[in-house]
Scaffold this active site. Structure first.
Site, PDB file in Angstrom:
ATOM      1  N   LYS A  65      30.264 -11.830 -93.251  1.00 33.07           N
ATOM      2  CA  LYS A  65      28.939 -11.431 -92.732  1.00 33.07           C
ATOM      3  C   LYS A  65      29.104 -10.655 -91.435  1.00 33.07           C
ATOM      4  O   LYS A  65      28.519  -9.591 -91.240  1.00 33.07           O
ATOM      5  CB  LYS A  65      28.074 -12.658 -92.468  1.00 33.07           C
ATOM      6  CG  LYS A  65      26.845 -12.369 -91.584  1.00 33.07           C
ATOM      7  CD  LYS A  65      26.039 -13.613 -91.297  1.00 33.07           C
ATOM      8  CE  LYS A  65      26.531 -14.454 -90.173  1.00 33.07           C
ATOM      9  NZ  LYS A  65      26.166 -13.957 -88.834  1.00 33.07           N
ATOM     10  N   ASN A  66      29.932 -11.190 -90.519  1.00 31.73           N
ATOM     11  CA  ASN A  66      30.022 -10.614 -89.179  1.00 31.73           C
ATOM     12  C   ASN A  66      30.812  -9.315 -89.124  1.00 31.73           C
ATOM     13  O   ASN A  66      30.949  -8.716 -88.061  1.00 31.73           O
ATOM     14  CB  ASN A  66      30.586 -11.653 -88.205  1.00 31.73           C
ATOM     15  CG  ASN A  66      29.587 -12.762 -87.992  1.00 31.73           C
ATOM     16  OD1 ASN A  66      28.408 -12.623 -88.341  1.00 31.73           O
ATOM     17  ND2 ASN A  66      30.038 -13.868 -87.443  1.00 31.73           N
ATOM     18  N   ARG A 136      19.448 -10.771 -84.730  1.00 33.65           N
ATOM     19  CA  ARG A 136      19.940 -10.152 -83.500  1.00 33.65           C
ATOM     20  C   ARG A 136      20.953  -9.053 -83.787  1.00 33.65           C
ATOM     21  O   ARG A 136      21.070  -8.071 -83.099  1.00 33.65           O
ATOM     22  CB  ARG A 136      20.679 -11.193 -82.674  1.00 33.65           C
ATOM     23  CG  ARG A 136      19.903 -11.979 -81.725  1.00 33.65           C
ATOM     24  CD  ARG A 136      20.849 -12.881 -81.029  1.00 33.65           C
ATOM     25  NE  ARG A 136      21.979 -12.137 -80.513  1.00 33.65           N
ATOM     26  CZ  ARG A 136      21.904 -11.409 -79.409  1.00 33.65           C
ATOM     27  NH1 ARG A 136      20.768 -11.323 -78.765  1.00 33.65           N
ATOM     28  NH2 ARG A 136      22.929 -10.740 -78.955  1.00 33.65           N
ATOM     29  N   CYS A 160      17.946 -17.059 -79.355  1.00 31.16           N
ATOM     30  CA  CYS A 160      17.939 -17.717 -80.669  1.00 31.16           C
ATOM     31  C   CYS A 160      18.306 -19.177 -80.455  1.00 31.16           C
ATOM     32  O   CYS A 160      18.515 -19.606 -79.336  1.00 31.16           O
ATOM     33  CB  CYS A 160      18.916 -17.029 -81.623  1.00 31.16           C
ATOM     34  SG  CYS A 160      20.614 -17.577 -81.391  1.00 31.16           S
ATOM     35  N   ARG A 165      21.487 -15.356 -75.437  1.00 29.78           N
ATOM     36  CA  ARG A 165      22.040 -14.197 -76.173  1.00 29.78           C
ATOM     37  C   ARG A 165      21.703 -12.869 -75.488  1.00 29.78           C
ATOM     38  O   ARG A 165      21.103 -11.991 -76.081  1.00 29.78           O
ATOM     39  CB  ARG A 165      21.548 -14.157 -77.618  1.00 29.78           C
ATOM     40  CG  ARG A 165      21.658 -15.381 -78.457  1.00 29.78           C
ATOM     41  CD  ARG A 165      23.017 -15.809 -78.896  1.00 29.78           C
ATOM     42  NE  ARG A 165      23.769 -14.855 -79.699  1.00 29.78           N
ATOM     43  CZ  ARG A 165      23.875 -14.851 -81.035  1.00 29.78           C
ATOM     44  NH1 ARG A 165      23.163 -15.718 -81.736  1.00 29.78           N
ATOM     45  NH2 ARG A 165      24.642 -14.011 -81.672  1.00 29.78           N
ATOM     46  N   ILE A 167      22.239  -9.063 -73.727  1.00 30.61           N
ATOM     47  CA  ILE A 167      23.034  -7.879 -74.101  1.00 30.61           C
ATOM     48  C   ILE A 167      23.354  -7.052 -72.848  1.00 30.61           C
ATOM     49  O   ILE A 167      23.579  -5.847 -72.920  1.00 30.61           O
ATOM     50  CB  ILE A 167      22.330  -7.023 -75.177  1.00 30.61           C
ATOM     51  CG1 ILE A 167      20.935  -6.572 -74.705  1.00 30.61           C
ATOM     52  CG2 ILE A 167      22.251  -7.736 -76.504  1.00 30.61           C
ATOM     53  CD1 ILE A 167      20.332  -5.495 -75.616  1.00 30.61           C
ATOM     54  N   ASP A 168      23.396  -7.722 -71.699  1.00 35.34           N
ATOM     55  CA  ASP A 168      23.653  -6.997 -70.440  1.00 35.34           C
ATOM     56  C   ASP A 168      24.994  -6.275 -70.474  1.00 35.34           C
ATOM     57  O   ASP A 168      25.130  -5.163 -69.953  1.00 35.34           O
ATOM     58  CB  ASP A 168      23.592  -7.982 -69.256  1.00 35.34           C
ATOM     59  CG  ASP A 168      24.518  -9.181 -69.454  1.00 35.34           C
ATOM     60  OD1 ASP A 168      25.087  -9.678 -68.472  1.00 35.34           O
ATOM     61  OD2 ASP A 168      24.683  -9.605 -70.619  1.00 35.34           O
ATOM     62  N   ASP A 351      32.058 -20.491 -84.299  1.00 36.23           N
ATOM     63  CA  ASP A 351      31.385 -20.586 -85.605  1.00 36.23           C
ATOM     64  C   ASP A 351      31.980 -21.665 -86.497  1.00 36.23           C
ATOM     65  O   ASP A 351      31.479 -21.885 -87.603  1.00 36.23           O
ATOM     66  CB  ASP A 351      31.424 -19.225 -86.318  1.00 36.23           C
ATOM     67  CG  ASP A 351      30.666 -18.141 -85.549  1.00 36.23           C
ATOM     68  OD1 ASP A 351      30.845 -16.962 -85.866  1.00 36.23           O
ATOM     69  OD2 ASP A 351      29.922 -18.497 -84.610  1.00 36.23           O
ATOM     70  N   ARG A 443      21.458 -17.255 -94.700  1.00 44.37           N
ATOM     71  CA  ARG A 443      21.756 -16.081 -93.889  1.00 44.37           C
ATOM     72  C   ARG A 443      23.233 -15.697 -93.957  1.00 44.37           C
ATOM     73  O   ARG A 443      23.594 -14.542 -93.800  1.00 44.37           O
ATOM     74  CB  ARG A 443      21.410 -16.349 -92.418  1.00 44.37           C
ATOM     75  CG  ARG A 443      19.920 -16.478 -92.117  1.00 44.37           C
ATOM     76  CD  ARG A 443      19.703 -16.469 -90.614  1.00 44.37           C
ATOM     77  NE  ARG A 443      20.531 -15.435 -90.006  1.00 44.37           N
ATOM     78  CZ  ARG A 443      21.105 -15.572 -88.801  1.00 44.37           C
ATOM     79  NH1 ARG A 443      20.947 -16.681 -88.115  1.00 44.37           N
ATOM     80  NH2 ARG A 443      21.839 -14.595 -88.315  1.00 44.37           N
TER      81      ARG A 443
HETATM   82  C1  EPZ Z   1      29.059 -12.560 -82.752  1.00 48.26           C
HETATM   83  O1  EPZ Z   1      27.863 -12.719 -81.988  1.00 48.26           O
HETATM   84  C2  EPZ Z   1      28.790 -13.275 -84.093  1.00 48.26           C
HETATM   85  N1  EPZ Z   1      27.638 -12.689 -84.722  1.00 48.26           N
HETATM   86  C3  EPZ Z   1      28.519 -14.755 -83.844  1.00 48.26           C
HETATM   87  O2  EPZ Z   1      28.418 -15.400 -85.121  1.00 48.26           O
HETATM   88  C4  EPZ Z   1      29.706 -15.369 -83.133  1.00 48.26           C
HETATM   89  O3  EPZ Z   1      29.415 -16.695 -82.809  1.00 48.26           O
HETATM   90  C5  EPZ Z   1      29.979 -14.583 -81.814  1.00 48.26           C
HETATM   91  O4  EPZ Z   1      30.184 -13.190 -82.109  1.00 48.26           O
HETATM   92  C6  EPZ Z   1      31.215 -15.098 -81.105  1.00 48.26           C
HETATM   93  O5  EPZ Z   1      32.315 -15.070 -81.933  1.00 48.26           O
HETATM   94  C7  EPZ Z   1      27.786 -11.532 -85.403  1.00 48.26           C
HETATM   95  O6  EPZ Z   1      28.829 -10.914 -85.450  1.00 48.26           O
HETATM   96  C8  EPZ Z   1      26.562 -11.017 -86.102  1.00 48.26           C
HETATM   97  P1  EPZ Z   1      29.164 -12.197 -78.233  1.00 48.26           P
HETATM   98  P2  EPZ Z   1      27.633 -11.849 -80.649  1.00 48.26           P
HETATM   99  O7  EPZ Z   1      28.627 -10.880 -77.854  1.00 48.26           O
HETATM  100  O8  EPZ Z   1      28.148 -10.469 -80.875  1.00 48.26           O
HETATM  101  C9  EPZ Z   1      27.014 -13.791 -74.195  1.00 48.26           C
HETATM  102  C10 EPZ Z   1      27.482 -16.775 -86.797  1.00 48.26           C
HETATM  103  O9  EPZ Z   1      27.282 -18.008 -86.881  1.00 48.26           O
HETATM  104  N2  EPZ Z   1      26.762 -12.374 -73.923  1.00 48.26           N
HETATM  105  O10 EPZ Z   1      30.629 -12.376 -78.255  1.00 48.26           O
HETATM  106  O11 EPZ Z   1      26.254 -12.026 -80.221  1.00 48.26           O
HETATM  107  C11 EPZ Z   1      26.162 -14.289 -75.360  1.00 48.26           C
HETATM  108  O12 EPZ Z   1      24.910 -14.695 -74.926  1.00 48.26           O
HETATM  109  C12 EPZ Z   1      27.171 -16.029 -85.478  1.00 48.26           C
HETATM  110  O13 EPZ Z   1      27.928 -16.088 -87.715  1.00 48.26           O
HETATM  111  C13 EPZ Z   1      26.142 -12.026 -72.744  1.00 48.26           C
HETATM  112  O14 EPZ Z   1      25.811 -12.882 -71.926  1.00 48.26           O
HETATM  113  O15 EPZ Z   1      28.623 -12.648 -79.668  1.00 48.26           O
HETATM  114  C14 EPZ Z   1      26.982 -15.420 -75.889  1.00 48.26           C
HETATM  115  O16 EPZ Z   1      26.722 -16.573 -75.143  1.00 48.26           O
HETATM  116  C15 EPZ Z   1      26.589 -16.911 -84.436  1.00 48.26           C
HETATM  117  N3  EPZ Z   1      25.901 -10.712 -72.518  1.00 48.26           N
HETATM  118  C16 EPZ Z   1      28.409 -14.960 -75.632  1.00 48.26           C
HETATM  119  O17 EPZ Z   1      28.363 -13.953 -74.638  1.00 48.26           O
HETATM  120  C17 EPZ Z   1      26.261  -9.724 -73.426  1.00 48.26           C
HETATM  121  O18 EPZ Z   1      26.007  -8.538 -73.191  1.00 48.26           O
HETATM  122  C18 EPZ Z   1      29.131 -14.424 -76.856  1.00 48.26           C
HETATM  123  O19 EPZ Z   1      28.452 -13.296 -77.304  1.00 48.26           O
HETATM  124  C19 EPZ Z   1      26.896 -10.114 -74.618  1.00 48.26           C
HETATM  125  C20 EPZ Z   1      27.136 -11.449 -74.859  1.00 48.26           C
END
Ligand code: EPZ
Length: 470
Positions: A65-66, A136, A160, A165, A167-168, A351, A443
């Site tokens: 999926k990811n 997202r 969520c 979550r 995106i800064d 995950d 999902r």
């Molecule tokens: C991806 O999410 C995956 N989702 C998530 O899988 C997975 O848990 C995560 O990576 C970590 O491996 C998809 O690929 C669709 P991150 P993502 O950016 O890209 C914080 C599942 O169950 N952060 O590495 O959102 C954020 O809030 C899902 O399949 C910021 O603060 O993960 C989080 O706490 C759940 N600012 C952490 O970093 C930012 O700009 C990790 O986020 C970006 C992220």
């Protein structure tokens, strides 16, 4: 990153209904009919599990999926017809399909796991609120749209179940490439009036999403972009591989330093989605709990992508043997307690946190699981406690005191992985477990119930008939 309930995803039917064999749509109790998104008007609300049935045979996992979601978004960068194979038939893929179609792309379903996405006629650069709110990952179109049009309009993604979550880091990184941002009416407007220019970006945290959006923008930037402290997940390598097949020049994907040489144009290709390591990990835990004498095989993924998970499971006394195309897992005679902390790849994946907690709950002693990625990913634990587990949450630590057995109960899926882990707990629990809010599971798991049944589990959908028949 550790430092709030959200939208449910109901997925869309149209994309696959035309190719899914009619008999599979039969609305019946038992192992048939995936939850909720295939039959308009009928809600399949609950998965019921009868504990104590041993598992054997073989299960093939779907594409990741990811990765699939980002590969679909990346097709925007190569006007024309890209064919993706090994695409998981899950509701998140349907939502990403809607995002792309909303922009003018056409999606042809070649069969249940092959999509032809033609982005030649894409004219819009907007990802609407109703879809971003549902998923997202829709924000993954930001990088490709900026790469193609120098513009993007994305609904601000809310939080969520897992946390804020933010995106800064996406925004900071893209600003370094020359993108200007403003927000109004709940939307982020991004534009690169002077084009994208390559530069060095150091991420504060190895964010998966930020790394992917930066790579997808940088492939069309002038000059070279270096992403330092980049995320190293296998799904990022899969994305970089496809982009390189399309004509991009990316080096170092899978390492902390990714270098992207901007190019003039990209061309459509055919690409196979990498196997889903998290789905595989979920079935390996099912095996550790309930595999029969000879164990069972989990195929369709690269065991290297689950290195830390397999190593931790071996520490817990679970035998996981490499075989051609996957692993063979055997049931643990005695589960050893072990401490786990979630970290970016190659660390232990967040995950898999809920699934491994089911094992820790039955371990012979005390374990601590530390969640370092998401602020709010222990909602699952309180549901497991309803099944008799002994777990105390202190900030981002779960203190787990192993119990001899779990008992079946009515529980609610808090999110995608938590929902799947509750079904796993039901496999070994005494009596029946009823898991609701199963749209979360749909999902990210294709045919989860059918695959468990094929291994010998007694799992079924319990249907709540809706008066409005299709
Ligand atoms: C991806 O999410 C995956 N989702 C998530 O899988 C997975 O848990 C995560 O990576 C970590 O491996 C998809 O690929 C669709 P991150 P993502 O950016 O890209 C914080 C599942 O169950 N952060 O590495 O959102 C954020 O809030 C899902 O399949 C910021 O603060 O993960 C989080 O706490 C759940 N600012 C952490 O970093 C930012 O700009 C990790 O986020 C970006 C992220």
């Amino acid at each position: 990153m550790v430092q709030t309930p959200a939208s449910s995803c109901s997925g869309c039917v149209a994309v696959f209904k035309s190719v899914v064999p009619k008999q599979k749509l039969k609305h019946a109790r038992g192992c048939q009919a995936p939850p909720g998104f295939l039959l308009k008007g009928v809600r399949l609300d609950i998965i019921r599990v009868e504990g104590g049935h041993t598992l054997s045979g073989e299960v093939e996992v779907a594409g990741a999926k990811n990765s699939a979601l980002k590969l679909m978004a990346a097709t925007l960068l190569a006007p024309g017809r890209t064919v993706l194979t090994n695409v998981p038939n899950i509701s998140d893929v349907h939502v990403m399909g809607k995002v792309l179609k909303g922009m003018g792309a056409t999606i042809e379903v070649l069969d249940e796991h092959r999509l032809a996405i033609d982005t030649s006629a894409v004219t819009s650069w907007e990802a609407p609120y109703e879809l971003v709110a549902k998923m997202r990952a829709s924000t993954a179109v930001m990088g490709p749209l900026l790469g193609r049009f120098g513009r993007a309009k994305i609904a601000m993604p809310g939080g969520c179940n897992l946390g804020a979550r933010k995106i800064d880091m996406h925004i900071l990184g893209l600003e370094a490439l020359g993108v200007q941002f403003d927000t109004e009416h709940g939307y982020i407007n991004a534009s690169a009036p002077n084009g994208l220019s390559g530069t060095v970006v150091t991420l504060e945290f190895a964010s998966v999403g930020a790394t992917e959006n930066l790579i997808m923008a940088a492939v069309r930037a002038s000059g070279t972009t270096v992403i330092d402290n980049a995320a190293r997940e296998p799904e990022i390598v899969d994305l970089a591989n496809m982009l390189n097949e399309m004509g991009a020049r990316i080096e170092g994907a899978g390492t902390p330093v990714v270098t992207v040489q901007g190019v003039e144009e990209l061309h459509p290709v055919e690409h196979r989605v990498v196997g889903d390591r998290i789905e595989a990990g979920t079935f390996i835990v099912a095996g550790a709990l309930m595999a029969g004498e000879d164990g069972f095989d989990v195929k369709g993924f690269n065991p290297m992508h689950l290195g830390m998970v397999i190593r931790k499971m071996e520490t817990m006394g679970i035998q996981v043997d490499r075989i051609e195309g996957g692993v063979r897992v055997r049931r643990a005679k005695r589960i050893e307690p072990t401490d786990i902390q979630t970290l970016p790849f190659p660390g232990f994946p967040t995950d898999m946190q809920a699934q491994i907690m089911v094992l820790s709950a039955l371990a012979d002693g005390n374990s601590i699981i530390t969640e370092n990625i998401f602020e709010n990913r222990f909602m699952f634990a309180s549901e497991l406690v309803r099944m008799g587990a002994d777990i105390r949450i202190e900030s981002h630590h779960a203190m787990i005191h192993g119990v001899r057995e779990l008992s079946g109960a009515q529980v609610v899926s808090p999110d995608l992985r938590g929902g799947a882990a509750l079904v796993l707990a039901g496999l070994i629990a005494e009596g029946y477990t009823q898991v609701s809010a199963i749209h979360h599971i749909a999902r990210g798991y294709e045919d989860f119930v059918e695959k468990l049944c094929a291994l010998g589990a007694k799992v079924e959908y319990v249907t709540v008939p809706d008066p409005v028949e299709d």
